[in-house]
Design a protein around this motif. Sequence first.
Motif, PDB file in Angstrom:
ATOM      1  N   GLY A 108      20.932   1.327   4.913  1.00  0.00           N
ATOM      2  CA  GLY A 108      20.845   0.066   4.358  1.00  0.00           C
ATOM      3  C   GLY A 108      19.353  -0.604   4.807  1.00  0.00           C
ATOM      4  O   GLY A 108      19.138  -1.726   4.897  1.00  0.00           O
ATOM      5  N   GLY A 109      18.416   0.221   5.209  1.00  0.00           N
ATOM      6  CA  GLY A 109      17.183  -0.182   5.629  1.00  0.00           C
ATOM      7  C   GLY A 109      16.170   0.933   6.192  1.00  0.00           C
ATOM      8  O   GLY A 109      16.150   2.175   5.609  1.00  0.00           O
ATOM      9  N   LEU A 110      14.949   0.735   7.028  1.00  0.00           N
ATOM     10  CA  LEU A 110      14.179   1.515   7.226  1.00  0.00           C
ATOM     11  C   LEU A 110      14.711   2.354   8.706  1.00  0.00           C
ATOM     12  O   LEU A 110      14.886   1.738   9.591  1.00  0.00           O
ATOM     13  CB  LEU A 110      12.555   0.677   7.394  1.00  0.00           C
ATOM     14  N   THR A 111      14.364   3.719   8.401  1.00  0.00           N
ATOM     15  CA  THR A 111      14.393   4.675   9.615  1.00  0.00           C
ATOM     16  C   THR A 111      13.097   5.384   9.810  1.00  0.00           C
ATOM     17  O   THR A 111      12.169   5.410   9.050  1.00  0.00           O
ATOM     18  CB  THR A 111      15.629   5.645   9.304  1.00  0.00           C
ATOM     19  N   SER A 112      13.008   6.215  10.658  1.00  0.00           N
ATOM     20  CA  SER A 112      11.709   6.844  11.000  1.00  0.00           C
ATOM     21  C   SER A 112      11.699   7.898   9.824  1.00  0.00           C
ATOM     22  O   SER A 112      10.568   8.368   9.636  1.00  0.00           O
ATOM     23  CB  SER A 112      12.175   7.641  12.307  1.00  0.00           C
ATOM     24  N   LEU A 113      12.713   8.289   9.134  1.00  0.00           N
ATOM     25  CA  LEU A 113      12.299   9.341   7.872  1.00  0.00           C
ATOM     26  C   LEU A 113      11.377   8.610   7.058  1.00  0.00           C
ATOM     27  O   LEU A 113      10.842   9.271   6.329  1.00  0.00           O
ATOM     28  CB  LEU A 113      13.984   9.530   7.278  1.00  0.00           C
ATOM     29  N   ASP A 114      11.645   7.288   6.802  1.00  0.00           N
ATOM     30  CA  ASP A 114      10.656   6.652   5.865  1.00  0.00           C
ATOM     31  C   ASP A 114       9.248   6.528   6.148  1.00  0.00           C
ATOM     32  O   ASP A 114       8.437   6.892   5.400  1.00  0.00           O
ATOM     33  CB  ASP A 114      11.193   5.304   5.814  1.00  0.00           C
ATOM     34  N   PHE A 115       9.026   6.368   7.425  1.00  0.00           N
ATOM     35  CA  PHE A 115       7.558   6.453   7.917  1.00  0.00           C
ATOM     36  C   PHE A 115       7.106   8.060   8.055  1.00  0.00           C
ATOM     37  O   PHE A 115       5.757   8.031   7.635  1.00  0.00           O
ATOM     38  CB  PHE A 115       7.352   5.753   9.089  1.00  0.00           C
ATOM     39  N   THR A 116       7.965   8.741   8.203  1.00  0.00           N
ATOM     40  CA  THR A 116       7.538  10.240   8.172  1.00  0.00           C
ATOM     41  C   THR A 116       7.059  10.669   6.888  1.00  0.00           C
ATOM     42  O   THR A 116       6.121  11.295   6.651  1.00  0.00           O
ATOM     43  CB  THR A 116       8.449  11.092   8.974  1.00  0.00           C
ATOM     44  N   LEU A 117       7.985  10.268   5.788  1.00  0.00           N
ATOM     45  CA  LEU A 117       7.646  10.619   4.452  1.00  0.00           C
ATOM     46  C   LEU A 117       6.599   9.674   4.023  1.00  0.00           C
ATOM     47  O   LEU A 117       5.647  10.525   3.345  1.00  0.00           O
ATOM     48  CB  LEU A 117       9.039  10.309   3.511  1.00  0.00           C
ATOM     49  N   ALA A 118       6.488   8.501   4.278  1.00  0.00           N
ATOM     50  CA  ALA A 118       5.081   7.980   4.039  1.00  0.00           C
ATOM     51  C   ALA A 118       3.881   8.520   4.516  1.00  0.00           C
ATOM     52  O   ALA A 118       2.837   8.701   3.748  1.00  0.00           O
ATOM     53  CB  ALA A 118       5.237   6.478   4.591  1.00  0.00           C
ATOM     54  N   ALA A 119       3.750   8.989   5.796  1.00  0.00           N
ATOM     55  CA  ALA A 119       2.662   9.685   6.131  1.00  0.00           C
ATOM     56  C   ALA A 119       2.477  11.109   5.225  1.00  0.00           C
ATOM     57  O   ALA A 119       1.172  11.252   4.890  1.00  0.00           O
ATOM     58  CB  ALA A 119       2.854  10.077   7.567  1.00  0.00           C
ATOM     59  N   ARG A 120       3.427  11.697   4.859  1.00  0.00           N
ATOM     60  CA  ARG A 120       3.563  12.826   3.980  1.00  0.00           C
ATOM     61  C   ARG A 120       2.763  12.568   2.841  1.00  0.00           C
ATOM     62  O   ARG A 120       1.968  13.271   1.995  1.00  0.00           O
ATOM     63  CB  ARG A 120       4.647  13.596   4.052  1.00  0.00           C
ATOM     64  N   ILE A 121       3.204  11.472   2.304  1.00  0.00           N
ATOM     65  CA  ILE A 121       2.748  11.001   0.569  1.00  0.00           C
ATOM     66  C   ILE A 121       1.332  10.592   0.907  1.00  0.00           C
ATOM     67  O   ILE A 121       0.630  11.289   0.215  1.00  0.00           O
ATOM     68  CB  ILE A 121       3.652   9.759   0.326  1.00  0.00           C
ATOM     69  N   ASP A 122       0.857   9.926   2.081  1.00  0.00           N
ATOM     70  CA  ASP A 122      -0.577   9.749   2.295  1.00  0.00           C
ATOM     71  C   ASP A 122      -1.379  10.878   2.227  1.00  0.00           C
ATOM     72  O   ASP A 122      -2.484  11.216   1.621  1.00  0.00           O
ATOM     73  CB  ASP A 122      -0.913   9.169   3.509  1.00  0.00           C
ATOM     74  N   GLU A 123      -0.803  11.934   2.922  1.00  0.00           N
ATOM     75  CA  GLU A 123      -1.349  13.452   2.997  1.00  0.00           C
ATOM     76  C   GLU A 123      -1.784  13.984   1.483  1.00  0.00           C
ATOM     77  O   GLU A 123      -2.616  14.531   0.987  1.00  0.00           O
ATOM     78  CB  GLU A 123      -0.695  14.430   3.784  1.00  0.00           C
ATOM     79  N   ALA A 124      -0.567  13.748   0.658  1.00  0.00           N
ATOM     80  CA  ALA A 124      -0.644  14.492  -0.555  1.00  0.00           C
ATOM     81  C   ALA A 124      -1.668  13.850  -1.487  1.00  0.00           C
ATOM     82  O   ALA A 124      -2.332  14.455  -2.407  1.00  0.00           O
ATOM     83  CB  ALA A 124       0.996  14.301  -1.273  1.00  0.00           C
ATOM     84  N   VAL A 125      -1.495  12.420  -1.390  1.00  0.00           N
ATOM     85  CA  VAL A 125      -2.495  11.583  -2.049  1.00  0.00           C
ATOM     86  C   VAL A 125      -3.911  12.187  -1.671  1.00  0.00           C
ATOM     87  O   VAL A 125      -4.938  12.323  -2.664  1.00  0.00           O
ATOM     88  CB  VAL A 125      -2.304  10.123  -1.766  1.00  0.00           C
ATOM     89  N   ARG A 126      -4.245  12.268  -0.397  1.00  0.00           N
ATOM     90  CA  ARG A 126      -5.610  12.593   0.185  1.00  0.00           C
ATOM     91  C   ARG A 126      -6.102  14.046  -0.406  1.00  0.00           C
ATOM     92  O   ARG A 126      -7.134  14.122  -0.842  1.00  0.00           O
ATOM     93  CB  ARG A 126      -5.769  12.680   1.812  1.00  0.00           C
ATOM     94  N   ALA A 127      -4.953  14.733  -0.622  1.00  0.00           N
ATOM     95  CA  ALA A 127      -5.276  16.146  -0.707  1.00  0.00           C
ATOM     96  C   ALA A 127      -5.618  16.341  -2.329  1.00  0.00           C
ATOM     97  O   ALA A 127      -6.422  17.176  -2.866  1.00  0.00           O
ATOM     98  CB  ALA A 127      -4.146  16.902  -0.534  1.00  0.00           C
ATOM     99  N   GLU A 128      -5.122  15.260  -3.128  1.00  0.00           N
ATOM    100  CA  GLU A 128      -5.467  15.280  -4.604  1.00  0.00           C
ATOM    101  C   GLU A 128      -6.743  14.452  -4.991  1.00  0.00           C
ATOM    102  O   GLU A 128      -7.217  14.482  -5.984  1.00  0.00           O
ATOM    103  CB  GLU A 128      -4.336  14.631  -5.402  1.00  0.00           C
ATOM    104  N   SER A 129      -7.267  13.688  -4.030  1.00  0.00           N
ATOM    105  CA  SER A 129      -8.485  12.755  -4.036  1.00  0.00           C
ATOM    106  C   SER A 129      -9.534  13.766  -4.219  1.00  0.00           C
ATOM    107  O   SER A 129      -9.737  14.749  -3.602  1.00  0.00           O
ATOM    108  CB  SER A 129      -8.542  11.963  -2.976  1.00  0.00           C
TER     109      SER A 129
END
Length: 101
Positions: free
Chosen positions: A80-101
């Motif tokens: 029902g809210g934010l956990t460490s999983l969310d911030f770990t996945l957010a960092a991985r999303i940032d990596e995927a976005v950078r890799a495509e830039s």
Amino acid sequence: MSSGRPALLTEDEIAAGLTALPDWGREGNSIVRTVEASSFPAAIRIVDSIAVTSEQMDHHPDIDIRWRTLRFVLLTYSEGGLTSLDFTLAARIDEAVRAES
């Protein structure tokens, strides 16, 4: 004894997590990011990369795809809210976005 479930983060932990991920913002019990890819195929490549990572983590984002605009919403529904999983996945999303830039 731990149940194996991720713990909800405190407000201070959420604030620190967002400081480390400046492209993300908070909306209620979730964190969000909007990305403009260079093309529709590039947007789909980003989503495909995240799909693989999400499966490995067993933690899946909400993704809205509008041509080359992607909107990611992360929260741990089971808690029902934010956990460490969310911030770990957010960092991985940032990596995927950078890799495509």
